[in-house]
Design a protein around this motif. Structure first.
Motif, PDB file in Angstrom:
ATOM      1  N   PRO A 139      -6.080   7.067   3.544  1.00 58.23           N
ATOM      2  CA  PRO A 139      -5.109   7.447   3.004  1.00 58.23           C
ATOM      3  C   PRO A 139      -4.613   7.878   2.353  1.00 58.23           C
ATOM      4  O   PRO A 139      -3.655   8.427   1.520  1.00 58.23           O
ATOM      5  N   HIS A 177       0.473   3.973   1.318  1.00 57.20           N
ATOM      6  CA  HIS A 177       0.243   4.367   2.642  1.00 57.20           C
ATOM      7  C   HIS A 177       1.356   4.070   3.419  1.00 57.20           C
ATOM      8  O   HIS A 177       2.721   4.991   2.827  1.00 57.20           O
ATOM      9  N   VAL A 178       1.219   3.305   4.259  1.00 60.43           N
ATOM     10  CA  VAL A 178       2.469   3.039   4.920  1.00 60.43           C
ATOM     11  C   VAL A 178       3.294   1.731   4.941  1.00 60.43           C
ATOM     12  O   VAL A 178       3.617   1.198   5.936  1.00 60.43           O
ATOM     13  N   LYS A 179       2.389   1.147   3.629  1.00 64.38           N
ATOM     14  CA  LYS A 179       3.176  -0.218   2.902  1.00 64.38           C
ATOM     15  C   LYS A 179       2.268  -1.050   4.015  1.00 64.38           C
ATOM     16  O   LYS A 179       3.424  -2.850   4.047  1.00 64.38           O
ATOM     17  N   CYS A 180       1.420  -1.399   4.307  1.00 66.18           N
ATOM     18  CA  CYS A 180       0.806  -2.700   4.779  1.00 66.18           C
ATOM     19  C   CYS A 180       0.738  -2.777   3.752  1.00 66.18           C
ATOM     20  O   CYS A 180       0.785  -2.592   2.272  1.00 66.18           O
ATOM     21  N   CYS A 200      -6.238  -1.867   1.808  1.00 68.15           N
ATOM     22  CA  CYS A 200      -5.731  -1.882   2.939  1.00 68.15           C
ATOM     23  C   CYS A 200      -6.198  -2.166   3.851  1.00 68.15           C
ATOM     24  O   CYS A 200      -6.763  -1.403   4.305  1.00 68.15           O
ATOM     25  N   CYS A 203       1.012  -1.186   0.063  1.00 69.18           N
ATOM     26  CA  CYS A 203      -0.319  -0.223   0.087  1.00 69.18           C
ATOM     27  C   CYS A 203       0.879   1.396  -0.193  1.00 69.18           C
ATOM     28  O   CYS A 203       1.940   1.529   0.448  1.00 69.18           O
ATOM     29  N   HIS A 220      -5.447   0.894   7.312  1.00 71.38           N
ATOM     30  CA  HIS A 220      -5.843   2.232   7.588  1.00 71.38           C
ATOM     31  C   HIS A 220      -7.140   2.693   6.461  1.00 71.38           C
ATOM     32  O   HIS A 220      -7.400   3.800   6.321  1.00 71.38           O
ATOM     33  N   GLY A 221      -7.749   1.272   5.742  1.00 72.17           N
ATOM     34  CA  GLY A 221      -8.608   1.530   4.531  1.00 72.17           C
ATOM     35  C   GLY A 221      -8.437   1.834   3.698  1.00 72.17           C
ATOM     36  O   GLY A 221      -9.373   2.294   2.986  1.00 72.17           O
ATOM     37  N   SER A 222      -6.756   2.063   3.221  1.00 76.77           N
ATOM     38  CA  SER A 222      -7.131   2.648   1.173  1.00 76.77           C
ATOM     39  C   SER A 222      -7.090   1.374   0.381  1.00 76.77           C
ATOM     40  O   SER A 222      -7.383   0.180   0.844  1.00 76.77           O
TER      41      SER A 222
END
Ligand code: FES
Length: 503
Positions: free
Chosen positions: A494, A461-464, A477, A459, A480-482
């Motif tokens: 996000p 955002h911060v790579k999950c 994701c 992802c 955080h739901g991206s």
């Protein structure tokens, strides 16, 4: 059965053209869902120049996936909010959600918006193993919060055949897309401008504050208000305080007049929520939602829809064909109320509205009631309760926050686990799966013609690591739901950037 919301099936909002020039305005609103258009409408009525930028079209995000319950009956319940945040917070929540329904009713009347708006009662009835003391406690808490709630021996609908319930008067319902179309027209009639197909990739605070689209076009404004469901202006703070859940909805045709027109919710967690929507002269749609789970932690939408159907048919013998099914995303905050106020990273003149908490229609509208006052630098009695910077560390909230963030940390373990399948040959046409290739996880979508489309599964955002959502055909994701479309194009923040090319 394909997944599609009843709103998009029954109404089309006229498309807006992309931003084609650099603009200067008083307020730039990002996102044309319920929050963005409520804020823009309130500002336009106050005489402000507003520009709305939407990455797709009006109502194409989570607002178009709601069931559009307009309620001041908190889905987390007053007894919970009062325990966590105190009686004053519960009073303000009751006042704010009631005020939101009033705002919508007033806008519908003033702007003559034909959107099936109706005031009606809402009933909270017992489900599962819950006992009547739950209703007693909630009745007292809701009354302490200032609501005129009463207890009834039975809900009025005979088929639902539920026993004692709490009656919340003067709730409401509407057709969300018709309402948003009406708000948009009212904004434009006052000189506001709305642009579709305009994805914002950079937001800078200051004077002026700036929003920059992926095309390089800019809007300079006294204030930028970010109403993108999950904020794309604050990359950390709010995201550690809320968690994404998916909720599922099925709609059935029922003969008009056979189900009492009201809102209904039962008490288990997750709970069921029901309402009617007028369809034509002879039929209504019975809309039934529930079966929530944490985003991307399960991929069994078919089973969730089946359970909803079974639950409905066990109660409503006249429920006819299933006419729609869809799912949506809910952002649950740790302390039950939305985050509406200054961007928590401190960027000057940047504001956010997020954290619908399962009450997106009223929380989005509360943004329209609260932010215009805050933008003018004036105090508002609700500001503290909705402040995005607030920290609530009582009892359950501390435990909830720790649990959700531990769950995010756990997701990084996905980097070392095997892929969902070993071989792309086992991916069905029209579906996606995550595979492992060396040290990398790859999101592979096989289109209907059998062609493969590969993106990095990290992802942006911060790579999950994202997971495939079979029902919605998207990469979701878990952190955080991206959300991203099958080809990696970002659908929901996000994350701002698309999934990167596969390494
Ligand atoms: Fe935060 Fe994906 S949404 S890592």
């Amino acid at each position: 059965m394909r997944t599609h919301s009843i709103w998009h099936d029954t109404f089309t909002v006229p498309e807006r053209a992309p931003l084609g020039e650099d603009l200067t305005t008083d307020v730039c609103v990002i996102g044309a869902g319920i929050a963005g258009l409520s804020v823009a409408y309130a500002l336009a009525r106050a005489g402000k120049r507003v520009v709305v930028l939407e990455k797709e079209q009006i109502g194409s995000g989570e607002s178009g996936r709601t069931t559009a319950h307009l309620a001041n009956a908190l889905d987390d319940r007053y007894v919970t909010l009062e325990k966590a945040r105190g009686p004053e917070s519960a009073k303000i929540a009751a006042e704010a959600h009631s005020g939101a329904i009033d705002f919508i009713e007033e806008a519908v009347t003033t702007e003559k918006i034909d959107c099936d708006f109706a005031r009606l009662d809402g009933f909270l009835f017992l489900g599962g193993d819950d006992g009547p003391e739950l209703l007693d406690d909630e009745l007292e808490a809701a009354r302490r919060a200032g609501l005129n709630v009463s207890r009834v021996d039975r809900v009025p609908d005979r088929e639902l055949n539920a026993g004692p319930a709490l009656r919340f008067p003067r709730q409401g319902r509407f057709h969300i897309l018709k309402y948003l179309a009406g708000l948009a027209a009212a904004i434009e009639a006052r000189g506001g401008r709305i642009f579709g197909g305009t994805r914002v990739e950079k937001i800078e605070g200051g004077f002026p504050a700036m929003a920059t689209a992926t095309t390089g076009r800019t809007v300079a404004a006294d204030d930028v208000v970010v109403c993108t469901n999950s904020p794309i202006s604050d990359m950390v703070v709010t995201h550690t305080k809320m968690a994404p859940y998916r909720t599922f909805v099925v709609a059935f045709a029922v003969p008009k007049g056979t189900v009492v027109d009201a809102l209904y919710w039962d008490t288990p967690d997750p709970y069921h929520y029901l309402r009617l929507q007028p369809l034509d002269d002879t039929r209504d749609a019975l809309i039934v939602g529930g079966e929530d789970h944490k985003t991307a932690h399960e991929d069994d939408a078919g089973e969730r829809f089946r359970c909803l159907e079974e639950w409905t048919r066990a109660r409503f013998t006249l429920a006819g064909e299933r006419i729609a099914q869809w799912s949506g995303q809910v952002l649950e905050t740790n302390d039950y109320l939305a985050y509406i106020g200054k961007n928590p990273d401190g960027a000057e003149h940047v504001w956010i509205a997020t954290g619908d908490s399962g009450m997106g229609m009223t929380h989005g509208t509360i943004a329209g009631l609260l932010l215009p006052t805050l933008l003018e630098g004036r105090a508002h009695p609700w500001a503290k309760e909705f402040d995005p910077k607030r920290v609530t560390l009582h009892g359950r909230e501390l435990g909830t926050m720790a649990k959700e963030n531990a769950d995010v940390a756990l997701q990084f373990g996905d980097y070392v686990t095997p892929g969902q399948v070993d071989d792309v040959a086992s991916i069905p046409a029209g579906q996606g799966r995550v595979i492992r290739r060396g040290a990398h996880k790859i999101a592979v979508y096989k289109d209907e013609a059998g062609r493969l489309h590969e993106r990095s599964a990290a992802c942006t955002h911060v790579k999950c690591i994202v997971d495939w959502n079979t029902a919605e055909k998207s990469w979701d994701c878990p952190c955080h739901g991206s959300r991203f479309d099958p080809y990696g194009k970002v659908l929901n923040g996000p994350a701002i950037d698309d999934l990167h090319p596969a390494p």
